[in-house]
Design an enzyme around this catalytic site. Structure first.
Site, PDB file in Angstrom:
ATOM      1  N   LYS A  26       0.881  -1.282   0.217  1.00  0.00           N
ATOM      2  CA  LYS A  26      -0.057   0.166   0.270  1.00  0.00           C
ATOM      3  C   LYS A  26       0.883   1.405   0.049  1.00  0.00           C
ATOM      4  O   LYS A  26       1.663   0.840   0.276  1.00  0.00           O
ATOM      5  CB  LYS A  26      -1.154   0.060   1.174  1.00  0.00           C
ATOM      6  CG  LYS A  26      -1.921  -1.195   1.063  1.00  0.00           C
ATOM      7  CD  LYS A  26      -2.573  -0.896   2.199  1.00  0.00           C
ATOM      8  CE  LYS A  26      -3.843  -2.269   2.179  1.00  0.00           C
ATOM      9  NZ  LYS A  26      -4.940  -2.369   3.182  1.00  0.00           N
TER      10      LYS A  26
ATOM     11  N   TYR B 213     -12.083  -2.987  -3.114  1.00  0.00           N
ATOM     12  CA  TYR B 213     -12.870  -2.964  -2.789  1.00  0.00           C
ATOM     13  C   TYR B 213     -14.633  -2.783  -2.286  1.00  0.00           C
ATOM     14  O   TYR B 213     -15.044  -2.342  -1.455  1.00  0.00           O
ATOM     15  CB  TYR B 213     -12.302  -1.567  -1.709  1.00  0.00           C
ATOM     16  CG  TYR B 213     -10.848  -2.226  -0.963  1.00  0.00           C
ATOM     17  CD1 TYR B 213     -10.800  -2.502  -0.469  1.00  0.00           C
ATOM     18  CD2 TYR B 213     -10.263  -0.972  -1.656  1.00  0.00           C
ATOM     19  CE1 TYR B 213      -9.374  -2.899   0.393  1.00  0.00           C
ATOM     20  CE2 TYR B 213      -8.713  -1.384  -1.121  1.00  0.00           C
ATOM     21  CZ  TYR B 213      -8.276  -2.695  -0.292  1.00  0.00           C
ATOM     22  OH  TYR B 213      -7.554  -2.500   0.587  1.00  0.00           O
TER      23      TYR B 213
ATOM     24  N   ARG C 157       1.840  -5.752   9.581  1.00  0.00           N
ATOM     25  CA  ARG C 157       1.376  -4.704  10.173  1.00  0.00           C
ATOM     26  C   ARG C 157       2.069  -3.755  11.312  1.00  0.00           C
ATOM     27  O   ARG C 157       2.344  -3.649  11.743  1.00  0.00           O
ATOM     28  CB  ARG C 157       0.010  -4.609   9.791  1.00  0.00           C
ATOM     29  CG  ARG C 157      -0.471  -4.785   8.703  1.00  0.00           C
ATOM     30  CD  ARG C 157      -2.080  -5.052   8.619  1.00  0.00           C
ATOM     31  NE  ARG C 157      -2.462  -5.486   7.531  1.00  0.00           N
ATOM     32  CZ  ARG C 157      -3.283  -6.662   6.923  1.00  0.00           C
ATOM     33  NH1 ARG C 157      -4.089  -6.657   7.820  1.00  0.00           N
ATOM     34  NH2 ARG C 157      -4.786  -6.357   5.881  1.00  0.00           N
TER      35      ARG C 157
ATOM     36  N   ASN D 111      -2.153   0.366   6.390  1.00  0.00           N
ATOM     37  CA  ASN D 111      -1.727  -0.714   7.244  1.00  0.00           C
ATOM     38  C   ASN D 111      -0.651  -1.558   6.039  1.00  0.00           C
ATOM     39  O   ASN D 111      -1.002  -2.583   6.449  1.00  0.00           O
ATOM     40  CB  ASN D 111      -2.662  -1.419   7.309  1.00  0.00           C
ATOM     41  CG  ASN D 111      -3.473  -2.201   7.099  1.00  0.00           C
ATOM     42  OD1 ASN D 111      -3.435  -1.470   5.381  1.00  0.00           O
ATOM     43  ND2 ASN D 111      -4.368  -2.816   7.246  1.00  0.00           N
TER      44      ASN D 111
ATOM     45  N   HIS E  44      -2.359  -5.315   2.438  1.00  0.00           N
ATOM     46  CA  HIS E  44      -3.799  -5.712   1.513  1.00  0.00           C
ATOM     47  C   HIS E  44      -3.218  -7.671   1.126  1.00  0.00           C
ATOM     48  O   HIS E  44      -2.299  -7.835   0.859  1.00  0.00           O
ATOM     49  CB  HIS E  44      -3.950  -5.121   0.678  1.00  0.00           C
ATOM     50  CG  HIS E  44      -5.212  -5.946  -0.108  1.00  0.00           C
ATOM     51  ND1 HIS E  44      -6.564  -5.829   0.928  1.00  0.00           N
ATOM     52  CD2 HIS E  44      -5.832  -7.178  -0.819  1.00  0.00           C
ATOM     53  CE1 HIS E  44      -7.508  -7.619   0.635  1.00  0.00           C
ATOM     54  NE2 HIS E  44      -6.770  -7.313  -0.922  1.00  0.00           N
TER      55      HIS E  44
ATOM     56  N   GLU F 187      -9.819 -11.312  -6.845  1.00  0.00           N
ATOM     57  CA  GLU F 187      -9.000 -10.441  -6.388  1.00  0.00           C
ATOM     58  C   GLU F 187      -7.503 -10.276  -7.237  1.00  0.00           C
ATOM     59  O   GLU F 187      -7.280  -9.359  -8.460  1.00  0.00           O
ATOM     60  CB  GLU F 187      -8.461 -10.135  -5.093  1.00  0.00           C
ATOM     61  CG  GLU F 187      -9.093  -9.611  -3.920  1.00  0.00           C
ATOM     62  CD  GLU F 187      -8.840  -9.569  -3.082  1.00  0.00           C
ATOM     63  OE1 GLU F 187      -9.580  -9.159  -1.822  1.00  0.00           O
ATOM     64  OE2 GLU F 187      -7.879  -9.894  -2.369  1.00  0.00           O
TER      65      GLU F 187
HETATM   66  P1  CMP Z   1      -7.728  -4.172   3.762  1.00  0.00           P
HETATM   67  O1  CMP Z   1      -6.997  -5.599   4.131  1.00  0.00           O
HETATM   68  O2  CMP Z   1      -6.973  -4.098   2.024  1.00  0.00           O
HETATM   69  O3  CMP Z   1      -9.380  -4.145   4.164  1.00  0.00           O
HETATM   70  C1  CMP Z   1     -10.091  -2.863   4.138  1.00  0.00           C
HETATM   71  C2  CMP Z   1      -8.804  -1.846   4.356  1.00  0.00           C
HETATM   72  O4  CMP Z   1      -9.760  -0.889   4.738  1.00  0.00           O
HETATM   73  C3  CMP Z   1      -7.970  -2.639   5.364  1.00  0.00           C
HETATM   74  O5  CMP Z   1      -7.087  -3.163   4.579  1.00  0.00           O
HETATM   75  C4  CMP Z   1      -7.375  -0.645   6.045  1.00  0.00           C
HETATM   76  O6  CMP Z   1      -6.348  -0.133   5.469  1.00  0.00           O
HETATM   77  C5  CMP Z   1      -9.097  -0.064   5.202  1.00  0.00           C
HETATM   78  N1  CMP Z   1      -9.706   0.217   6.472  1.00  0.00           N
HETATM   79  C6  CMP Z   1     -10.329   1.409   7.239  1.00  0.00           C
HETATM   80  N2  CMP Z   1     -10.639   1.164   7.719  1.00  0.00           N
HETATM   81  C7  CMP Z   1     -10.892  -0.116   8.319  1.00  0.00           C
HETATM   82  C8  CMP Z   1     -11.550   0.030   9.857  1.00  0.00           C
HETATM   83  N3  CMP Z   1     -12.437  -0.247  10.592  1.00  0.00           N
HETATM   84  N4  CMP Z   1     -11.732  -1.675  10.002  1.00  0.00           N
HETATM   85  C9  CMP Z   1     -11.807  -2.286   8.765  1.00  0.00           C
HETATM   86  N5  CMP Z   1     -10.512  -2.069   7.633  1.00  0.00           N
HETATM   87  C10 CMP Z   1     -10.798  -0.446   8.042  1.00  0.00           C
END
Ligand code: CMP
Length: 139
Positions: A9, A49, A102, A112, A115, A126
């Site tokens: 990311k 997403y 992470r 974070n 993904h 995906e």
């Molecule tokens: P990812 O695993 O890429 O999947 C969804 C992404 O949304 C997650 O990682 C975070 O980068 C982002 N995100 C932001 N806020 C939240 C939240 N409250 N809960 C889960 N994902 C979040």
């Protein structure tokens, strides 16, 4: 054999962490079978997403994911999804176990660092969004 999509990311890209993060998967025996750098547009980010469309964090997430180029990769191996889940750690870096990507590199719940696909079906969907069949290798 399972396959999993990994995205490095923008927060990690900006801190030159792409290859450091990729090496965490390789060193745990996962095979890198596809790799590319790209700048996601809104259409791709919203498709990737789509499951989060109604979430309050959706717009911020799309803006963030399209803010810099990213690296996309496919890693394959026996029980790859479970292995990758352990290597990556919990979504929120403060809740992730020490030694996970992470926990070590994530800045906050949105930024974070990485993904990962969370199930075999989502992985296949995906992977198709980011790679054509001839961009994925078997070796
Ligand atoms: P990812 O695993 O890429 O999947 C969804 C992404 O949304 C997650 O990682 C975070 O980068 C982002 N995100 C932001 N806020 C939240 C939240 N409250 N809960 C889960 N994902 C979040």
């Amino acid at each position: 054999m399972e396959r999993c999509l990994i995205l490095i990311k923008p927060d990690a890209m900006k801190r030159n962490l792409a290859t450091t993060i990729l090496s965490r998967f390789e060193s745990q025996g996962l095979k890198m079978t596809a790799l590319k750098m790209l700048h996601m547009n809104n259409v791709l980010a919203e498709r990737h997403y789509a499951v989060h469309t109604e979430k309050p964090f959706f717009r911020d997430l799309i803006e963030y994911m399209t803010s810099t180029p990213i690296v996309a990769a496919v890693f394959a191996g026996e029980q790859a999804l479970e292995k990758i889940s352990r290597i990556v750690g919990a979504t929120n870096p403060v809740k992730a176990e020490p030694g996970t990507i992470r926990r070590d590199f994530g800045l906050d719940i949105t930024q974070n660092s990485v993904h990962r696909s969370d199930a075999p079906e989502t992985a296949e969907t995906e992977i198709r969004l980011f790679f054509t069949k001839d961009e994925i290798f078997d070796y």
